[in-house]
Design a protein around this motif. Sequence first.
Motif, PDB file in Angstrom:
ATOM      1  N   ALA B  59      95.581   9.027   0.076  1.00 28.42           N
ATOM      2  CA  ALA B  59      96.425   7.925   0.557  1.00 28.42           C
ATOM      3  C   ALA B  59      97.440   8.442   1.583  1.00 28.42           C
ATOM      4  CB  ALA B  59      97.147   7.272  -0.615  1.00 28.42           C
ATOM      5  N   LYS B  60      98.019   9.598   1.264  1.00 29.20           N
ATOM      6  CA  LYS B  60      99.036  10.202   2.126  1.00 29.20           C
ATOM      7  C   LYS B  60      98.420  10.595   3.471  1.00 29.20           C
ATOM      8  CE  LYS B  60     102.469  13.787   1.431  1.00 29.20           C
ATOM      9  NZ  LYS B  60     102.841  14.947   0.588  1.00 29.20           N
ATOM     10  N   MET B  61      97.275  11.218   3.363  1.00 29.58           N
ATOM     11  CA  MET B  61      96.555  11.709   4.540  1.00 29.58           C
ATOM     12  C   MET B  61      96.168  10.561   5.481  1.00 29.58           C
ATOM     13  SD  MET B  61      94.018  14.104   5.566  1.00 29.58           S
ATOM     14  CE  MET B  61      92.899  13.732   6.901  1.00 29.58           C
ATOM     15  N   GLU B  62      95.776   9.443   4.886  1.00 35.86           N
ATOM     16  CA  GLU B  62      95.335   8.310   5.723  1.00 35.86           C
ATOM     17  C   GLU B  62      96.493   7.689   6.497  1.00 35.86           C
ATOM     18  OE1 GLU B  62      93.287   5.752   2.970  1.00 35.86           O
ATOM     19  OE2 GLU B  62      91.369   6.775   3.292  1.00 35.86           O
ATOM     20  N   LYS B  63      97.712   7.999   6.078  1.00 37.99           N
ATOM     21  CA  LYS B  63      98.883   7.439   6.769  1.00 37.99           C
ATOM     22  C   LYS B  63      99.433   8.376   7.826  1.00 37.99           C
ATOM     23  CE  LYS B  63     100.572   4.600   2.965  1.00 37.99           C
ATOM     24  NZ  LYS B  63     100.703   5.381   1.701  1.00 37.99           N
ATOM     25  N   ARG B  64      98.935   9.609   7.859  1.00 39.78           N
ATOM     26  CA  ARG B  64      99.494  10.584   8.800  1.00 39.78           C
ATOM     27  C   ARG B  64      99.081  10.281  10.235  1.00 39.78           C
ATOM     28  NH1 ARG B  64      98.230  16.317   6.216  1.00 39.78           N
ATOM     29  NH2 ARG B  64      98.970  17.023   8.235  1.00 39.78           N
ATOM     30  N   ALA B  65     100.015  10.518  11.148  1.00 43.04           N
ATOM     31  CA  ALA B  65      99.750  10.283  12.564  1.00 43.04           C
ATOM     32  C   ALA B  65      99.456  11.597  13.280  1.00 43.04           C
ATOM     33  CB  ALA B  65     100.923   9.576  13.216  1.00 43.04           C
ATOM     34  N   ASP B  66      99.492  12.698  12.527  1.00 46.90           N
ATOM     35  CA  ASP B  66      99.181  13.999  13.116  1.00 46.90           C
ATOM     36  C   ASP B  66      98.703  14.909  11.995  1.00 46.90           C
ATOM     37  OD1 ASP B  66      98.855  15.915  15.037  1.00 46.90           O
ATOM     38  OD2 ASP B  66     100.980  16.353  15.317  1.00 46.90           O
ATOM     39  N   MET B  67      97.781  15.802  12.302  1.00 50.43           N
ATOM     40  CA  MET B  67      97.287  16.735  11.290  1.00 50.43           C
ATOM     41  C   MET B  67      96.492  17.829  11.991  1.00 50.43           C
ATOM     42  SD  MET B  67      94.197  14.393   9.622  1.00 50.43           S
ATOM     43  CE  MET B  67      95.212  12.933   9.476  1.00 50.43           C
ATOM     44  N   TYR B  68      96.183  18.887  11.247  1.00 42.34           N
ATOM     45  CA  TYR B  68      95.340  19.932  11.814  1.00 42.34           C
ATOM     46  C   TYR B  68      93.930  19.393  12.008  1.00 42.34           C
ATOM     47  CZ  TYR B  68      98.344  24.017  11.891  1.00 42.34           C
ATOM     48  OH  TYR B  68      99.315  24.910  12.219  1.00 42.34           O
ATOM     49  N   ILE B  69      93.272  19.860  13.052  1.00 41.62           N
ATOM     50  CA  ILE B  69      91.906  19.440  13.329  1.00 41.62           C
ATOM     51  C   ILE B  69      90.989  19.797  12.159  1.00 41.62           C
ATOM     52  CG2 ILE B  69      89.916  19.948  14.821  1.00 41.62           C
ATOM     53  CD1 ILE B  69      92.016  20.057  17.137  1.00 41.62           C
ATOM     54  N   SER B  70      91.222  20.949  11.535  1.00 41.54           N
ATOM     55  CA  SER B  70      90.389  21.360  10.397  1.00 41.54           C
ATOM     56  C   SER B  70      90.515  20.376   9.234  1.00 41.54           C
ATOM     57  CB  SER B  70      90.776  22.767   9.938  1.00 41.54           C
ATOM     58  OG  SER B  70      92.156  22.814   9.614  1.00 41.54           O
ATOM     59  N   THR B  71      91.718  19.846   9.040  1.00 44.85           N
ATOM     60  CA  THR B  71      91.959  18.877   7.961  1.00 44.85           C
ATOM     61  C   THR B  71      91.200  17.583   8.234  1.00 44.85           C
ATOM     62  OG1 THR B  71      94.183  19.787   7.748  1.00 44.85           O
ATOM     63  CG2 THR B  71      93.768  17.682   6.652  1.00 44.85           C
ATOM     64  N   LEU B  72      91.294  17.132   9.473  1.00 45.20           N
ATOM     65  CA  LEU B  72      90.596  15.910   9.869  1.00 45.20           C
ATOM     66  C   LEU B  72      89.087  16.087   9.749  1.00 45.20           C
ATOM     67  CD1 LEU B  72      90.623  13.064  11.073  1.00 45.20           C
ATOM     68  CD2 LEU B  72      90.584  14.111  13.339  1.00 45.20           C
ATOM     69  N   ARG B  73      88.620  17.266  10.150  1.00 40.91           N
ATOM     70  CA  ARG B  73      87.177  17.518  10.079  1.00 40.91           C
ATOM     71  C   ARG B  73      86.676  17.447   8.638  1.00 40.91           C
ATOM     72  NH1 ARG B  73      83.413  20.123  13.349  1.00 40.91           N
ATOM     73  NH2 ARG B  73      85.109  20.584  14.794  1.00 40.91           N
ATOM     74  N   SER B  74      87.400  18.083   7.707  1.00 34.30           N
ATOM     75  CA  SER B  74      87.018  18.042   6.291  1.00 34.30           C
ATOM     76  C   SER B  74      86.948  16.600   5.802  1.00 34.30           C
ATOM     77  CB  SER B  74      88.045  18.788   5.435  1.00 34.30           C
ATOM     78  OG  SER B  74      88.170  20.102   5.866  1.00 34.30           O
ATOM     79  N   HIS B  75      87.952  15.835   6.217  1.00 34.65           N
ATOM     80  CA  HIS B  75      88.060  14.445   5.785  1.00 34.65           C
ATOM     81  C   HIS B  75      86.857  13.626   6.272  1.00 34.65           C
ATOM     82  CE1 HIS B  75      90.888  11.332   4.268  1.00 34.65           C
ATOM     83  NE2 HIS B  75      90.220  10.549   5.081  1.00 34.65           N
ATOM     84  N   ILE B  76      86.507  13.814   7.533  1.00 30.61           N
ATOM     85  CA  ILE B  76      85.388  13.055   8.116  1.00 30.61           C
ATOM     86  C   ILE B  76      84.058  13.534   7.542  1.00 30.61           C
ATOM     87  CG2 ILE B  76      84.106  12.697  10.278  1.00 30.61           C
ATOM     88  CD1 ILE B  76      86.843  12.467  11.673  1.00 30.61           C
ATOM     89  N   GLU B  77      83.945  14.840   7.318  1.00 33.25           N
ATOM     90  CA  GLU B  77      82.709  15.359   6.725  1.00 33.25           C
ATOM     91  C   GLU B  77      82.534  14.862   5.294  1.00 33.25           C
ATOM     92  OE1 GLU B  77      82.070  19.377   9.467  1.00 33.25           O
ATOM     93  OE2 GLU B  77      82.656  19.616   7.370  1.00 33.25           O
TER      94      GLU B  77
END
Lengths: 105, 105
Positions: B59-77
Amino acid sequence: MTKKFAHLRASMTPEAQAQSAAQAQAMLAEMPLQELRQARGLSQKMLADVLHVQHPAIAKMEKRADMYISTLRSHIEAMGGELEVVARFPDGAVRISNFADLRHA
Amino acid sequence: MTKKFAHLRASMTPEAQAQSAAQAQAMLAEMPLQELRQARGLSQKMLADVLHVQHPAIAKMEKRADMYISTLRSHIEAMGGELEVVARFPDGAVRISNFADLRHA
């Protein structure tokens, strides 16, 4: 608010569906940041000036394998481009809009 | 190693150039991470399980407007997709390959 992909696709015209499929298959040029900068005809010094950082910061940044999206966005915008963050699935691609409001890091 | 965009374009077939232009104009669906998860038919709980994190972290992550690319990649994968990082210019688009080797954060 919640839309299933199948519904999204069904609501597209045949032309839009074909275009979307072509887009998924199209090969984009793929290169690291350093090569992209060179292809744009820019030096590290020029980019450092635009970003108000020291010259070595650019060299360091171009070698990084991970960074904040805001940092990457600033870097790409300094080259005159726009960052697009896309999630690609077998049945379609979606541009992630969470980061649209990021200003320069 | 350094290739100017004009040269890259000149070496493309007319078909490839047309496809590339169509691609640049094609509108992708655009949505925030939360909506994308819902469109994929996934709950925060399911995603939390795949990523081995606690439910509120999603929930927290989905509200973030910035993050590491690696974090976003894990999330999308974790949603079954692939992250694509693209720099778009008026004369073409380039996939940034710096982050291709990132493993899950």
